[in-house]
Design a protein around this motif. Structure first.
Motif, PDB file in Angstrom:
ATOM      1  N   HIS A  30      53.087  19.362  81.063  1.00 60.98           N
ATOM      2  CA  HIS A  30      54.308  20.045  81.526  1.00 60.98           C
ATOM      3  C   HIS A  30      54.811  21.097  80.556  1.00 60.98           C
ATOM      4  O   HIS A  30      56.019  21.230  80.371  1.00 60.98           O
ATOM      5  N   ALA A  31      53.907  21.848  79.930  1.00 61.15           N
ATOM      6  CA  ALA A  31      54.345  22.865  78.965  1.00 61.15           C
ATOM      7  C   ALA A  31      54.617  24.209  79.630  1.00 61.15           C
ATOM      8  O   ALA A  31      55.188  25.096  79.001  1.00 61.15           O
ATOM      9  N   ALA A  67      37.382   7.104  78.112  1.00 65.23           N
ATOM     10  CA  ALA A  67      37.187   8.416  77.499  1.00 65.23           C
ATOM     11  C   ALA A  67      38.412   9.280  77.783  1.00 65.23           C
ATOM     12  O   ALA A  67      38.912   9.313  78.915  1.00 65.23           O
ATOM     13  N   LEU A  68      38.895   9.944  76.745  1.00 64.92           N
ATOM     14  CA  LEU A  68      40.120  10.739  76.861  1.00 64.92           C
ATOM     15  C   LEU A  68      39.836  12.166  76.385  1.00 64.92           C
ATOM     16  O   LEU A  68      39.405  12.377  75.253  1.00 64.92           O
ATOM     17  N   PHE A  69      40.062  13.127  77.263  1.00 58.12           N
ATOM     18  CA  PHE A  69      39.791  14.535  76.955  1.00 58.12           C
ATOM     19  C   PHE A  69      41.114  15.287  76.931  1.00 58.12           C
ATOM     20  O   PHE A  69      41.927  15.131  77.842  1.00 58.12           O
ATOM     21  N   VAL A  70      41.309  16.083  75.906  1.00 57.16           N
ATOM     22  CA  VAL A  70      42.561  16.831  75.780  1.00 57.16           C
ATOM     23  C   VAL A  70      42.234  18.320  75.799  1.00 57.16           C
ATOM     24  O   VAL A  70      41.397  18.792  75.026  1.00 57.16           O
ATOM     25  N   SER A  71      42.867  19.052  76.711  1.00 57.28           N
ATOM     26  CA  SER A  71      42.599  20.485  76.831  1.00 57.28           C
ATOM     27  C   SER A  71      43.771  21.186  77.502  1.00 57.28           C
ATOM     28  O   SER A  71      44.177  20.801  78.602  1.00 57.28           O
ATOM     29  N   GLN A  72      44.311  22.167  76.838  1.00 58.27           N
ATOM     30  CA  GLN A  72      45.411  22.941  77.430  1.00 58.27           C
ATOM     31  C   GLN A  72      44.929  23.587  78.723  1.00 58.27           C
ATOM     32  O   GLN A  72      45.493  23.384  79.786  1.00 58.27           O
ATOM     33  N   SER A  73      43.864  24.383  78.623  1.00 56.44           N
ATOM     34  CA  SER A  73      43.386  25.157  79.782  1.00 56.44           C
ATOM     35  C   SER A  73      42.703  24.266  80.820  1.00 56.44           C
ATOM     36  O   SER A  73      42.724  24.567  82.008  1.00 56.44           O
ATOM     37  N   ILE A 123      38.638  20.211  84.224  1.00 51.74           N
ATOM     38  CA  ILE A 123      38.720  18.942  83.483  1.00 51.74           C
ATOM     39  C   ILE A 123      39.661  17.976  84.203  1.00 51.74           C
ATOM     40  O   ILE A 123      39.366  16.788  84.340  1.00 51.74           O
ATOM     41  N   ALA A 124      40.773  18.481  84.720  1.00 53.59           N
ATOM     42  CA  ALA A 124      41.701  17.611  85.462  1.00 53.59           C
ATOM     43  C   ALA A 124      41.027  17.067  86.722  1.00 53.59           C
ATOM     44  O   ALA A 124      41.101  15.872  87.014  1.00 53.59           O
ATOM     45  N   ALA A 158      34.336   3.172  81.628  1.00 52.14           N
ATOM     46  CA  ALA A 158      35.183   2.574  82.662  1.00 52.14           C
ATOM     47  C   ALA A 158      36.102   3.617  83.288  1.00 52.14           C
ATOM     48  O   ALA A 158      36.303   3.647  84.502  1.00 52.14           O
ATOM     49  N   GLN A 159      36.686   4.459  82.445  1.00 52.99           N
ATOM     50  CA  GLN A 159      37.681   5.410  82.954  1.00 52.99           C
ATOM     51  C   GLN A 159      37.641   6.717  82.188  1.00 52.99           C
ATOM     52  O   GLN A 159      37.459   6.706  80.964  1.00 52.99           O
ATOM     53  N   VAL A 160      37.841   7.804  82.908  1.00 50.06           N
ATOM     54  CA  VAL A 160      37.959   9.111  82.272  1.00 50.06           C
ATOM     55  C   VAL A 160      39.382   9.619  82.511  1.00 50.06           C
ATOM     56  O   VAL A 160      39.808   9.795  83.652  1.00 50.06           O
ATOM     57  N   VAL A 161      40.108   9.809  81.410  1.00 48.19           N
ATOM     58  CA  VAL A 161      41.487  10.273  81.487  1.00 48.19           C
ATOM     59  C   VAL A 161      41.563  11.623  80.776  1.00 48.19           C
ATOM     60  O   VAL A 161      40.863  11.831  79.779  1.00 48.19           O
ATOM     61  N   SER A 162      42.367  12.539  81.294  1.00 44.06           N
ATOM     62  CA  SER A 162      42.535  13.806  80.584  1.00 44.06           C
ATOM     63  C   SER A 162      44.013  14.117  80.405  1.00 44.06           C
ATOM     64  O   SER A 162      44.863  13.670  81.173  1.00 44.06           O
ATOM     65  N   VAL A 163      44.287  14.888  79.367  1.00 44.87           N
ATOM     66  CA  VAL A 163      45.635  15.369  79.074  1.00 44.87           C
ATOM     67  C   VAL A 163      45.536  16.894  79.130  1.00 44.87           C
ATOM     68  O   VAL A 163      44.866  17.502  78.303  1.00 44.87           O
ATOM     69  N   VAL A 164      46.145  17.496  80.139  1.00 41.08           N
ATOM     70  CA  VAL A 164      45.931  18.920  80.415  1.00 41.08           C
ATOM     71  C   VAL A 164      47.250  19.635  80.705  1.00 41.08           C
ATOM     72  O   VAL A 164      48.241  19.006  81.068  1.00 41.08           O
ATOM     73  N   ASN A 165      47.211  20.956  80.570  1.00 37.99           N
ATOM     74  CA  ASN A 165      48.381  21.730  80.996  1.00 37.99           C
ATOM     75  C   ASN A 165      48.189  22.237  82.426  1.00 37.99           C
ATOM     76  O   ASN A 165      49.160  22.465  83.126  1.00 37.99           O
ATOM     77  N   VAL A 166      46.930  22.429  82.810  1.00 42.42           N
ATOM     78  CA  VAL A 166      46.650  23.006  84.134  1.00 42.42           C
ATOM     79  C   VAL A 166      46.025  21.924  85.030  1.00 42.42           C
ATOM     80  O   VAL A 166      44.868  21.546  84.865  1.00 42.42           O
ATOM     81  N   LEU A 167      46.831  21.435  85.979  1.00 42.56           N
ATOM     82  CA  LEU A 167      46.392  20.291  86.787  1.00 42.56           C
ATOM     83  C   LEU A 167      45.304  20.644  87.797  1.00 42.56           C
ATOM     84  O   LEU A 167      44.633  19.758  88.326  1.00 42.56           O
TER      85      LEU A 167
END
Ligand code: F6R
Length: 362
Positions: free
Chosen positions: A145-146, A97-103, A134-135, A121-130
Motif C-alpha cells: 500500500h505504498a 517461500a517469501l518473495f519481496v518486490s516493489q515492482s 510476482i503477485a 507448501a506456500q508461496v507468499v509475496s510482498v509487493v506494491n503492484v498487485l
C-alpha cells in the motif's frame, strides 16, 4: 505530480508516516490490539522460511530475518534472487517461500519464484503492484500500500515492505505459540507508534542537510551497523551510491578489524548506526577504533547513545525508539543522507544514470 516537492524522492520520503499509518490500518484486526493477515497464510505448519529478493527489497528481508528468528523462532534462509536461482537449494514440503518486490516484475525474483513453486507448501509475496507477475504467481500476495513509487531509489516502498514483514513476523510468532500474549500486545503497540516516530525522524532533515556537506566531498564512505542496523548500513550505502555516485560500502561493525580498517584515514567518512540497545557498546567500541585512526565519524543514535559516546566528530540525534521498529525509523536518515549528499553534488536524484525502476532483465 511532486505535490510541491523538488523531486519525487523527496515527496515519497515525506509520504512515509501517512503510508505506514494507512498500511497499519489495513493489517489491523477489528480491535486495534491485534494484527490481521489475509486468510490462508499457514505459519503454524511452516518449518522454514525462504526469503528471496534483490537490492533494497533484499535488505528489507535481511532485517526481517532477525525478526522471524527473534519473534517467531522460525528458521530463515535468505538469498539474493540472482544467486538463489543458480544454487541447488534443498527445499522441504513444509517450507514457505517469501518473495519481496516493489515492482513485482524483477526478472531474477520472478525466476526464483518459479523455481521453488513446485517444491514448497506456500508461496507468499510482498509487493506494491498487485497486478504484477510476482503477485499473480504467488499463492498469497500481500500489498504494501505504498502507492506508485516514481523515484528510482526506493524509499517509501522499503519502509512499507518492512512494516508488512514486521506484521508477518509477529503473526508468525503468534500462530506458532512462540510469543506470549503480553509480548505480542507490547510489540503490536510498538508497531503502532511507527508513523509518529517516522515523522520525528523526517524532522531531522535540516540537520542532515548540513551534515552532508562534508560527505559530498568524499570519494568513499563506509557505513557500519550491528544486528538489524547492519542491513540498514547496507541500505544507506546502496542509496548513497545510486544517487550521489559516491563509492559507499557497508560492513558489519565487528568485521571492520578483519580487513576494511586498513582503509581508514582522515579523508574517510564512516557513518555508524547505533541506537542505545543491547548491541550499542560493541558497535561503539568498533566506532572508537575508527576514531583512533582519525576516521571522520558520523554517529546516528538516540539521546542516551549520543551521551554515552562522549565526543564524536559528527552526530545525528534520533528519537529513542522501540527495538522492533528501530530499523524502519533509521531508514529515514539513510535516505535523507543520500538525498542531500546528491543535492550538494548536483546529481539527478530521481533518474540516476544507468538505472531503471524495474529490472526485467536477468
Ligand atoms: C534501490 C532499488 C533497487 C530495487 C531492486 C528490486 O533503491 O530500488 O535496488 O530495490 O531493483 O526491485 P523490486 O523491489 O521492484 O523487485
Amino acid at each position: 505530480d511532486k505535490s510541491g516537492h523538488k523531486h519525487f524522492m523527496a515527496k515519497e520520503m515525506a509520504e512515509q508516516p501517512a503510508i505506514l499509518k494507512a498500511a497499519l490500518g489495513f493489517y489491523s484486526g477489528l480491535d486495534s490490539d491485534t494484527l490481521e493477515l489475509p486468510e490462508g497464510i499457514d505459519f503454524a505448519r511452516t518449518d522454514r522460511l525462504i526469503m528471496v529478493a534483490c537490492g533494497t527489497a533484499y535488505y528489507a528481508c535481511q532485517v526481517a530475518k532477525y525478526w522471524f528468528e527473534k519473534y517467531a523462532g522460525l528458521p530463515v534462509e535468505l538469498d539474493i534472487a540472482s544467486e538463489y536461482r543458480y544454487r541447488d537449494p534443498v527445499l522441504g514440503r513444509d517450507n514457505m517461500a517469501l518473495f519481496v518486490s516493489q515492482s513485482g516484475e524483477t526478472a531474477d525474483t520472478l525466476a526464483a519464484l518459479r523455481h521453488v513453486r513446485p517444491h514448497v507448501a506456500q508461496v507468499v509475496s510482498v509487493v506494491n503492484v498487485l497486478t504484477s507477475s510476482i503477485a499473480r504467481e504467488s499463492d498469497i500476495a500481500l500489498p504494501i500500500h505504498a502507492g506508485p513509487e516514481i523515484g528510482v531509489a526506493s524509499t517509501k516502498a522499503f519502509t512499507a515492505q518492512l512494516l508488512v514483514l514486521a506484521v508477518l513476523a509477529l503473526e508468525a510468532g503468534r500462530a506458532r505459540g512462540f510469543l506470549s500474549a503480553e509480548d505480542y500486545a507490547r510489540l503490536v503497540e510498538d508497531l503502532r507508534s511507527l508513523p509518529g516516530f517516522m515523522a520525528q525522524a523526517l524532522d531531522r532533515e535540516g540537520e542532515i542537510e548540513r551534515l552532508t556537506k562534508m560527505l559530498s566531498q568524499a570519494r568513499d564512505v563506509l557505513f557500519l551497523g550491528r544486528g538489524t542496523m547492519y542491513p540498514m548500513a547496507h541500505e544507506g550505502a546502496l542509496k548513497l551510491k545510486e544517487i550521489s555516485y559516491i563509492h559507499a560500502e557497508a560492513y558489519a561493525a565487528g568485521e571492520l578489524k578483519h580487513g576494511p580498517i586498513a582503509l581508514i584515514d582522515s579523508d574517510f567518512p564512516v557513518i555508524v548506526f547505533a541506537p542505545f540497545d543491547g548491541l550499542y557498546d560493541k558497535t561503539v567500541s568498533n566506532m572508537q577504533e575508527v576514531m583512533a585512526r582519525q576516521g571522520e565519524v558520523l554517529l546516528i543514535s538516540d539521546p542516551a547513545g549520543l551521551k554515552a559516546a562522549g565526543e564524536v566528530p559528527h552526530s545525528l540525534q534520533m528519537p529513542p525508539v522501540p527495538e522492533l521498529i528501530a530499523p524502519i525509523v533509521y531508514a529515514v536518515p539513510a535516505q535523507l543522507i543520500a538525498y542531500h549528499t546528491a543535492l550538494h553534488r548536483g546529481t539527478d536524484v530521481d533518474q540516476p544514470r544507468n538505472l531503471a525502476k524495474s529490472v526485467t532483465v536477468e
